[in-house]
Design a protein around this motif. Structure first.
Motif, PDB file in Angstrom:
ATOM      1  N   VAL A 103      -6.071   3.471  -2.856  1.00 44.97           N
ATOM      2  CA  VAL A 103      -7.017   2.381  -3.102  1.00 44.97           C
ATOM      3  C   VAL A 103      -6.652   1.200  -3.816  1.00 44.97           C
ATOM      4  CG1 VAL A 103      -9.255   2.295  -4.469  1.00 44.97           C
ATOM      5  CG2 VAL A 103      -8.915   4.180  -3.016  1.00 44.97           C
ATOM      6  N   LEU A 104      -5.775   1.399  -4.898  1.00 48.50           N
ATOM      7  CA  LEU A 104      -5.189   0.473  -5.816  1.00 48.50           C
ATOM      8  C   LEU A 104      -4.254  -0.311  -4.726  1.00 48.50           C
ATOM      9  CD1 LEU A 104      -4.973  -1.076  -8.348  1.00 48.50           C
ATOM     10  CD2 LEU A 104      -2.861   0.496  -8.965  1.00 48.50           C
ATOM     11  N   THR A 112       0.986   3.838  -3.185  1.00 42.09           N
ATOM     12  CA  THR A 112       0.445   5.297  -2.790  1.00 42.09           C
ATOM     13  C   THR A 112       1.839   6.196  -3.304  1.00 42.09           C
ATOM     14  OG1 THR A 112      -0.782   4.428  -1.019  1.00 42.09           O
ATOM     15  CG2 THR A 112      -0.362   6.860  -1.176  1.00 42.09           C
ATOM     16  N   LEU A 128      -4.598   9.258  -3.733  1.00 38.21           N
ATOM     17  CA  LEU A 128      -5.861   8.616  -3.306  1.00 38.21           C
ATOM     18  C   LEU A 128      -6.191   7.295  -4.333  1.00 38.21           C
ATOM     19  CD1 LEU A 128      -8.421  11.311  -2.375  1.00 38.21           C
ATOM     20  CD2 LEU A 128      -7.255   9.876  -0.827  1.00 38.21           C
ATOM     21  N   ILE A 129      -5.935   7.420  -5.439  1.00 36.43           N
ATOM     22  CA  ILE A 129      -6.096   6.279  -6.420  1.00 36.43           C
ATOM     23  C   ILE A 129      -4.878   5.265  -6.115  1.00 36.43           C
ATOM     24  CG2 ILE A 129      -5.742   5.732  -8.662  1.00 36.43           C
ATOM     25  CD1 ILE A 129      -6.841   8.317  -9.725  1.00 36.43           C
ATOM     26  N   VAL A 183      -4.684  -0.955  -1.622  1.00 33.34           N
ATOM     27  CA  VAL A 183      -5.191  -1.879  -0.684  1.00 33.34           C
ATOM     28  C   VAL A 183      -6.128  -2.994  -1.194  1.00 33.34           C
ATOM     29  CG1 VAL A 183      -7.664  -1.791   0.760  1.00 33.34           C
ATOM     30  CG2 VAL A 183      -6.101   0.185   0.834  1.00 33.34           C
ATOM     31  N   LEU A 184      -6.435  -2.732  -2.433  1.00 34.53           N
ATOM     32  CA  LEU A 184      -7.001  -3.933  -3.397  1.00 34.53           C
ATOM     33  C   LEU A 184      -5.972  -4.979  -3.735  1.00 34.53           C
ATOM     34  CD1 LEU A 184      -9.223  -1.868  -5.969  1.00 34.53           C
ATOM     35  CD2 LEU A 184      -9.956  -3.037  -3.884  1.00 34.53           C
ATOM     36  N   ILE A 202       0.957  -1.300   0.052  1.00 37.86           N
ATOM     37  CA  ILE A 202       0.107   0.128   0.121  1.00 37.86           C
ATOM     38  C   ILE A 202       0.943   1.334   0.125  1.00 37.86           C
ATOM     39  CG2 ILE A 202      -1.725   1.384   1.278  1.00 37.86           C
ATOM     40  CD1 ILE A 202      -2.618  -1.265   2.487  1.00 37.86           C
TER      41      ILE A 202
END
Length: 329
Positions: A306-307, A46, A302-303, A309-310, A42
């Motif tokens: 989120v990526l 990020t 932010l993108i 975390v996925l 993560i």
């Protein structure tokens, strides 16, 4: 014997008891565990997206925006709107258009300023093809536009684009119109106050201000010339009709129409601000309007988060499935 039979019966019933239903509740501990295990993924994702967002934001040139506040001129429509209520029927029979008042004239001008004919004539008149289609930035210290060397050669004044289909190396009128309308020009209106806002965006703040002034001047000139032409035609027609009629009431009405048309023609010939009056003239903008670099960096981070975390969840699920398959085999 009876005790043995009962114990066997109880054991048999226990073996055939249905399994307890699986819980649908999300185990927060497992989620936090998956996030903790994939924390470096993560963080790395990020960070990479944030750096890419910063580099992309810094690569974008500044765009400046010049605004002008306009109001409908009192002469746009003039006495014609007053005469329309009194002699509308007679004028329509005579083939003379009295117009729809000030609002219709300014609304018409707002649409004319976005029309293909007006925009293409404006670009050709002020020679805006090169700064519109070939510029990619602005040099603050030299106050000069920066041109794209792959598109236009400044030294030889030649276009270097590769022709595509019906579009050649030199930009067509359709290309320039689309670029001007989508990237440069903006016309807004406030229905309550009746004011209009004319905005121009460009790499150069000085050109943005200059183009705004030129647009206001040209739209007033075009609408004034159009009104002069229409009013002159109306006067010629009314004078011919006046000579043909012998009815006194009709002659009086024609004289009134001719008088109002003459007044409107005089106002059109005298007033420079025929349709739009400038309430707040455009100035050279000192601060950029675009791009929003901070917003771009935040969205990129932010993108990336989120990526990340996925990816962490997918990696954790893959490990669990791999363990299950290993234990089964």
């Amino acid at each position: 014997m009876e005790n043995n039979q009962l114990s066997v019966k109880y054991q048999t019933d226990a073996q055939f008891q249905p399994p307890a239903p699986a819980s649908d509740e999300i185990d927060l501990r497992e989620l936090f565990s998956a996030l903790w295990k994939g924390k470096w993924i993560i963080i790395a994702t990020t960070f990479l997206f944030a750096v890419a967002g910063v580099l992309y934001a810094l690569s974008l040139p500044n765009i400046y925006k010049a605004d002008a506040l306009l109001a409908p001129a009192e002469s746009s429509g003039g006495g014609l709107s007053k005469m329309a209520s009194q002699f509308g029927g007679l004028a329509s029979l005579a083939g003379v258009s009295l117009g729809g008042g000030e609002a219709s004239q300014t609304d018409l001008a707002a649409e004319v300023i976005k029309s293909r004919q007006f925009v293409n004539a404006f670009i050709a008149k002020h020679e805006l093809m090169v700064p519109l289609m070939a510029s990619k930035g602005w040099n603050l210290s030299k106050n000069e536009l920066i041109y794209d060397d792959e598109i236009y050669n400044v030294e030889t004044n030649t276009w270097l684009r590769e022709p595509k289909g019906l579009r050649g190396s030199e930009p067509s009128e359709q290309e320039m119109y689309e670029a001007f309308l989508k990237e440069v020009l903006s016309v807004g209106s406030d229905k309550k106050s009746g004011f209009y806002t004319l905005s121009i965006k460009h790499y150069s703040p000085y050109l943005a201000k200059q183009w705004t002034d030129w647009l206001i001047e040209d739209i007033n000139k075009v609408m004034r010339e159009r009104t002069i032409k229409e009013t002159t035609q109306n006067l010629v027609y009314l004078e011919n009709q006046l000579e043909k009629t012998a009815i006194a009431d009709m002659q009086t009405s024609f004289y009134s129409l001719i008088e109002e048309q003459t007044k409107n023609l005089m106002l059109a010939e005298v007033q420079d601000e025929f349709v739009f009056k400038v309430i707040d003239r455009a100035v050279v903008p000192e601060l950029k309007a675009e791009p929003k670099r901070a917003l771009i960096c935040i969205l990129a981070a932010l993108i990336g988060g989120v990526l990340g975390v996925l990816i962490a969840f997918a990696n954790d699920a893959y490990r669990k499935n791999s363990r299950k398959l290993g234990t089964e085999f």
